[in-house]
Write an enzyme that holds these catalytic residues in place. Structure first.
Site, mmCIF file in Angstrom:
data_model
loop_
_atom_site.group_PDB
_atom_site.id
_atom_site.type_symbol
_atom_site.label_atom_id
_atom_site.label_comp_id
_atom_site.label_asym_id
_atom_site.label_seq_id
_atom_site.Cartn_x
_atom_site.Cartn_y
_atom_site.Cartn_z
ATOM 1 N N ASP A 34 0.836 -1.203 0.000
ATOM 2 C CA ASP A 34 0.000 0.000 0.000
ATOM 3 C C ASP A 34 0.868 1.249 0.000
ATOM 4 O OD1 ASP A 34 -2.847 -0.921 2.093
ATOM 5 O OD2 ASP A 34 -2.044 -1.701 0.217
ATOM 6 N N PHE A 37 2.209 1.891 -3.379
ATOM 7 C CA PHE A 37 1.100 2.340 -4.225
ATOM 8 C C PHE A 37 0.835 3.825 -3.944
ATOM 9 C CE2 PHE A 37 -2.641 1.667 -6.815
ATOM 10 C CZ PHE A 37 -3.490 2.673 -6.383
ATOM 11 N N ASP A 38 0.754 4.164 -2.648
ATOM 12 C CA ASP A 38 0.445 5.540 -2.276
ATOM 13 C C ASP A 38 1.528 6.507 -2.756
ATOM 14 O OD1 ASP A 38 -1.887 4.719 -1.108
ATOM 15 O OD2 ASP A 38 -1.003 4.457 0.872
ATOM 16 N N SER A 83 -12.894 7.557 -0.312
ATOM 17 C CA SER A 83 -11.706 6.943 0.245
ATOM 18 C C SER A 83 -11.197 7.876 1.342
ATOM 19 C CB SER A 83 -10.760 6.815 -0.930
ATOM 20 O OG SER A 83 -9.504 6.553 -0.533
ATOM 21 N N LEU A 84 -10.122 7.497 2.007
ATOM 22 C CA LEU A 84 -9.566 8.395 3.028
ATOM 23 C C LEU A 84 -8.235 8.929 2.534
ATOM 24 C CD1 LEU A 84 -10.105 6.209 6.217
ATOM 25 C CD2 LEU A 84 -11.096 8.458 5.843
ATOM 26 N N GLU A 113 -9.873 5.787 15.697
ATOM 27 C CA GLU A 113 -10.307 4.383 15.698
ATOM 28 C C GLU A 113 -9.382 3.577 14.799
ATOM 29 O OE1 GLU A 113 -14.186 5.582 14.339
ATOM 30 O OE2 GLU A 113 -13.844 4.661 12.391
ATOM 31 N N LYS A 115 -8.049 1.339 11.615
ATOM 32 C CA LYS A 115 -8.304 1.227 10.183
ATOM 33 C C LYS A 115 -8.214 -0.260 9.859
ATOM 34 C CE LYS A 115 -7.187 3.196 5.693
ATOM 35 N NZ LYS A 115 -7.500 1.998 4.955
ATOM 36 N N ASP A 117 -8.220 -3.677 7.867
ATOM 37 C CA ASP A 117 -7.665 -4.002 6.550
ATOM 38 C C ASP A 117 -8.522 -5.101 5.926
ATOM 39 O OD1 ASP A 117 -6.054 -4.031 4.393
ATOM 40 O OD2 ASP A 117 -4.331 -4.953 5.366
ATOM 41 N N ARG A 136 -17.828 -1.539 -2.680
ATOM 42 C CA ARG A 136 -17.490 -0.195 -3.110
ATOM 43 C C ARG A 136 -17.404 -0.086 -4.638
ATOM 44 N NH1 ARG A 136 -12.391 3.208 -0.975
ATOM 45 N NH2 ARG A 136 -11.174 1.666 -2.083
ATOM 46 N N GLU A 172 -16.290 -2.309 7.228
ATOM 47 C CA GLU A 172 -15.231 -3.082 6.584
ATOM 48 C C GLU A 172 -15.425 -4.564 6.907
ATOM 49 O OE1 GLU A 172 -13.163 -1.208 4.885
ATOM 50 O OE2 GLU A 172 -11.254 -2.265 4.656
ATOM 51 N N TYR A 224 -18.251 1.737 10.496
ATOM 52 C CA TYR A 224 -17.574 2.987 10.822
ATOM 53 C C TYR A 224 -18.274 4.257 10.333
ATOM 54 C CZ TYR A 224 -15.563 1.865 6.229
ATOM 55 O OH TYR A 224 -15.396 1.511 4.928
ATOM 56 N N LYS A 311 -1.336 5.636 8.237
ATOM 57 C CA LYS A 311 -1.089 4.224 7.895
ATOM 58 C C LYS A 311 0.261 3.757 8.415
ATOM 59 C CE LYS A 311 -2.702 2.452 4.074
ATOM 60 N NZ LYS A 311 -3.150 2.179 2.707
ATOM 61 N N CYS A 405 9.840 -29.925 -14.913
ATOM 62 C CA CYS A 405 9.768 -30.178 -13.471
ATOM 63 C C CYS A 405 11.186 -30.317 -12.901
ATOM 64 C CB CYS A 405 8.952 -31.440 -13.205
ATOM 65 S SG CYS A 405 8.923 -31.881 -11.460
ATOM 66 N N CYS A 408 11.462 -34.216 -11.750
ATOM 67 C CA CYS A 408 11.366 -35.393 -12.618
ATOM 68 C C CYS A 408 11.533 -35.038 -14.098
ATOM 69 C CB CYS A 408 10.039 -36.125 -12.392
ATOM 70 S SG CYS A 408 8.635 -35.197 -13.036
ATOM 71 N N CYS A 423 3.187 -29.981 -12.717
ATOM 72 C CA CYS A 423 3.902 -31.129 -13.278
ATOM 73 C C CYS A 423 2.846 -32.227 -13.431
ATOM 74 C CB CYS A 423 5.001 -31.587 -12.331
ATOM 75 S SG CYS A 423 5.623 -33.213 -12.793
ATOM 76 N N CYS A 429 6.408 -38.661 -10.103
ATOM 77 C CA CYS A 429 7.227 -37.506 -9.703
ATOM 78 C C CYS A 429 7.436 -37.600 -8.180
ATOM 79 C CB CYS A 429 6.502 -36.220 -10.089
ATOM 80 S SG CYS A 429 7.358 -34.727 -9.576
HETATM 81 S S1 IVH Z 1 -14.063 5.956 7.199
HETATM 82 C C1 IVH Z 1 -15.584 8.561 3.829
HETATM 83 N N1 IVH Z 1 -13.116 4.346 9.004
HETATM 84 O O1 IVH Z 1 -10.449 2.448 4.486
HETATM 85 C C2 IVH Z 1 -14.636 7.474 4.011
HETATM 86 N N2 IVH Z 1 -12.738 3.804 6.736
HETATM 87 O O2 IVH Z 1 -9.468 4.475 2.050
HETATM 88 C C3 IVH Z 1 -15.180 6.570 4.999
HETATM 89 N N3 IVH Z 1 -11.537 1.690 6.429
HETATM 90 O O3 IVH Z 1 -12.750 2.481 1.936
HETATM 91 C C4 IVH Z 1 -14.177 5.711 5.496
HETATM 92 N N4 IVH Z 1 -11.336 1.184 8.560
HETATM 93 O O4 IVH Z 1 -13.043 0.685 3.588
HETATM 94 C C5 IVH Z 1 -13.233 4.589 7.698
HETATM 95 N N5 IVH Z 1 -12.392 3.011 10.747
HETATM 96 C C6 IVH Z 1 -12.498 3.241 9.435
HETATM 97 C C7 IVH Z 1 -11.979 2.361 8.468
HETATM 98 C C8 IVH Z 1 -12.116 2.686 7.129
HETATM 99 C C9 IVH Z 1 -11.085 0.788 7.319
HETATM 100 C C10 IVH Z 1 -11.399 1.558 4.953
HETATM 101 C C11 IVH Z 1 -12.645 1.869 4.207
HETATM 102 C C12 IVH Z 1 -12.290 2.852 3.150
HETATM 103 C C13 IVH Z 1 -10.815 2.879 3.199
HETATM 104 C C14 IVH Z 1 -10.335 4.291 3.068
#
Ligand code: IVH
Length: 683
Positions: A34, A37-38, A83-84, A113, A115, A117, A136, A172, A224, A311, A405, A408, A423, A429
């Site tokens: 991740d 990616f970010d 997304s966040l 709170e 996050k 996965d 989503r 989630e 959430y 993260k 293989c 073998c 194989c 084998c």
């Molecule tokens: S709030 C408006 N809270 O993280 C956005 N997201 O990139 C609402 N996720 O797609 C998300 N834990 O699936 C929120 N405590 C949490 C979360 C959470 C996991 C996921 C969620 C979202 C992605 C954000």
């Protein structure tokens, strides 16, 4: 950066990110972390801002998620699933706090709170009942996976308390570690490719078409956020507590605070404690608590301004690729493994990393001798997440996937739509034969533990066994004196295994004792592809005998609830292979159970009129199994010795007073061996 270079880089990044999005969302098989990616995404966003003329309207930067899977009904979200925005630095949390204070114009209260996965889900409720669950998807529309989500025990179907008439709640879906291990164990047993991590397993599960299959996957869901016109509270913290009362699971780990120090303390506690949690988290989410303030702040096109995700970085190390080796499983599946120069990662020395399959090697563009980045996130096995291409020598060659293989030398095959090479030489084998034998004797199959720890390998290397039926032809003399030195591996010292008298006796006893294993476990022990423990039980119950199962055609197999076409094909072809039929026949002659136990005929009346008492414990059988044998052969069990007792069967730790009493009463004392001889078992 020059305009021309920027244009090329934007195109490169767009293409790469699209591919990674596809790997992540559609294939559920990401090949970069991740974090990486970010970083790529951030670079693209920066370049697009500087050179807007090259920004593609369909750029990955404008999209929240992946593509829509076509098998499920596509549903438009009432409001987009955002997304966040992410950060990996404390500094950016401070900046976030500054921004919030400035925009709101006062002190701000936050909720922190976990996050989770997993996979995002949006569920609608009306009059307290579950209506529809939608993934989503691309953020605007997703798949209707209601039937699958309804199987998740922690998603309420009916609510209690004071809830709004209509609302949509988001959360989630994830797979806790224990469930992940269980699923992978079952997949290993039935010869299926393993899931790389719990997130992939959760997302793969949600996309399955058979909800009965999903219900066997112990998914969980944590909520959430909520969308409703008629809320009875005005802040996020109360939402978490209130909805919990209606029947929703919300995070147990939350704090409410105005202070940045508390936020950092929470982040540190969670970063340190995440290994102890029974599920994966990839960070902490910090949200403005007050709903009015949230509305005031609003959203950007992609994410709410009132929240930020901190993260955790996956633990990483850089080392050198020394070689790639290829393992052959019992089903013939080839797994490439990277052998690395040892490196310390998250407290353990890592010398190997999984490479999964040929596509992953190609996508990584792995070259011999590359400096590689190894990563251990929530994943169990470390993986290679990137390559230091700038450190690569000009002469290095790409890693070439093998064509034959390694064991073998048979030409490998790759079936359409499958990720792994195979194989096909399953009958000769060596690792496939040994793998099948290891599976046959394993605890949940025939449970012959006296053959564990390398003994199968010794028997195979010395030509004593080639298949499971050969085990039942072994004699004490066949075994005595065999030995092998096993080299040191993975921190275990080198060790010598030799077959001395006691070992040989235990092996022969263990093999004989396996004749009591019930039919469903025998069926599982055969190692038919896709027939794991659960499927074996279903088939055994349905067909009741090996004979009836062997005669079934694919239609009648596939007609059984929970048995799909793939399993049906595999079972059918197993019982239409003359070599396999011969093996099953020989196992039957050896006395292995071939019918469901309630239909097993009374074995004999060999013990008629004889009364037994059992004392002590036995390594081969439980006491209940011995009692069952006594009854099956017409004998009688009693718990205490008397003049009417004929035999005392004494195991390890048999009570000395019982032995003395039996002696005094002139009762025959038998060891398990003597008892089994009475039943004509070969010991
Ligand atoms: S709030 C408006 N809270 O993280 C956005 N997201 O990139 C609402 N996720 O797609 C998300 N834990 O699936 C929120 N405590 C949490 C979360 C959470 C996991 C996921 C969620 C979202 C992605 C954000």
């Amino acid at each position: 950066m020059k305009e021309e270079n920027a244009k090329i880089r934007i195109q490169e990044l767009t293409e790469q990110l699209r591919q990674h999005n596809h790997n992540y969302y559609v294939l559920s098989a990401p090949i970069i972390s991740d974090y990486d990616f970010d970083m790529l995404l951030e670079e693209l966003i920066r370049l697009e801002a500087a050179f807007p003329q090259y920004s593609d309207p369909n750029s990955p930067s404008r999209r929240v998620g992946g593509e829509i899977t076509k098998d499920f009904l596509s549903v438009r979200h009432k409001s987009p699933m955002l997304s966040l925005s992410n950060t990996y630095s404390e500094e950016e949390i401070r900046e976030f706090d500054q921004r919030m204070k400035k925009l709101i114009g006062s002190d701000v209260e936050y909720v922190c709170e976990l996050k989770y996965d997993g996979v995002a889900i949006s569920i609608s409720y009306k009059n307290g009942t579950f209506q529809q669950a939608v993934t989503r998807g691309d953020g605007t529309q997703g798949d209707d996976v209601s039937e699958n989500v309804k199987t998740i025990r922690t998603v309420p179907l009916h609510l209690h308390g004071n809830f709004p008439e209509e609302f949509e709640i988001r959360g989630e879906i994830y797979l806790p570690h224990e469930g992940f291990r269980k699923i992978n164990l079952e997949r290993e047993e039935s010869g299926e490719a393993l899931f790389a991590n719990p997130r992939n397993a959760a997302s793969g599960s949600l996309k399955m078409q058979d909800s009965a299959e999903v219900s066997r996957r112990p998914l969980d869901c944590n909520f959430y956020s909520i969308n409703s016109e008629q809320l009875l509270y005005d802040n996020h913290y109360d939402f978490l507590l209130e909805t919990n009362k209606w029947g929703f699971k919300t995070s147990a780990y939350i704090i409410k605070t105005h202070k940045l120090d508390d936020i950092f303390e929470f982040i540190n506690d969670m970063a340190e404690g995440r290994d102890q949690l029974p599920f994966d988290i990839d960070g902490v989410v910090i949200k403005v608590n007050d709903f009015k303030q949230q509305d005031l702040l609003g959203n950007t096109a992609k994410s709410p301004r009132w929240a930020i995700a901190y993260k955790f970085k996956a633990e990483k190390a850089i080392t050198q690729l020394q070689s790639v080796s290829y393992q052959v499983g019992r089903t013939g599946a080839i797994t490439p493994v990277a052998n690395l120069k040892a490196v310390l990662l998250a407290g353990t020395m890592v010398k190997r990393a999984s490479l999964h399959n040929a596509d992953i090697i190609e996508q990584l563009d792995l070259h011999e001798g590359d400096r590689v980045i190894v990563e251990k996130g929530g994943d169990i096995i470390p993986k290679i997440s990137g390559i230091k291409k700038e450190q690569r020598s000009d002469h290095s060659r790409p890693v070439q996937y093998i064509t034959h293989c390694p064991e073998c030398n048979t030409l490998l095959i790759r079936k359409e739509g499958e990720a792994n090479h195979y194989c096909p030489n399953e009958n000769s084998c060596p690792p496939q034969i040994k793998g099948k034998l290891e599976h046959f004797i394993s605890r949940r199959a025939m449970d012959i533990d006296s053959l564990g720890e390398g003994k199968i390998e010794i028997l195979f290397d010395n030509g004593r066994v080639k298949d499971a039926a050969d085990l039942y032809d072994l004699s004490y003399e066949d075994l005595l004196g065999l030995e092998k030195m096993f080299p040191a591996v993975d921190g275990k010292k080198q060790r010598k295994v030799s077959f001395q008298e006691k070992t040989c006796e235990n092996i022969i006893k263990g093999i004989s004792a396996s004749l009591v294993v019930p039919f469903e476990r025998v069926l599982f022990a055969l190692g038919i592809r896709y027939v794991g423990e659960t499927v074996a039980k279903i088939l055994a119950k349905h067909f009741r005998s090996m004979e009836a199962l062997a005669e079934a055609d694919t239609e009648s197999l596939a007609a059984i609830h929970e048995i799909g076409g793939r399993i049906a094909e595999s079972v059918y072809s197993y019982f239409h292979d003359p070599a396999k039929l011969h093996l099953v026949e020989r196992l039957k002659i050896a006395g292995v159970h071939m019918v469901l136990s309630e239909e097993t005929p009374e074995h004999s009346q060999l013990l008629e009129g004889k009364t037994f008492v059992i004392s002590g414990t036995f390594s081969e059988f439980s006491r209940d199994e011995i009692k069952q044998l006594i009854e099956q052969h017409g004998g009688k069990n009693t718990s205490s010795l008397s003049s009417k007792t004929d035999y005392l069967i004494a195991g390890a730790n048999a009570g000395p007073s019982k032995l003395d009493k039996a002696d005094a009463l002139g009762i025959n004392i038998l060891e398990l061996e003597g008892f089994m001889k009475m039943l004509n078992f070969k010991f």
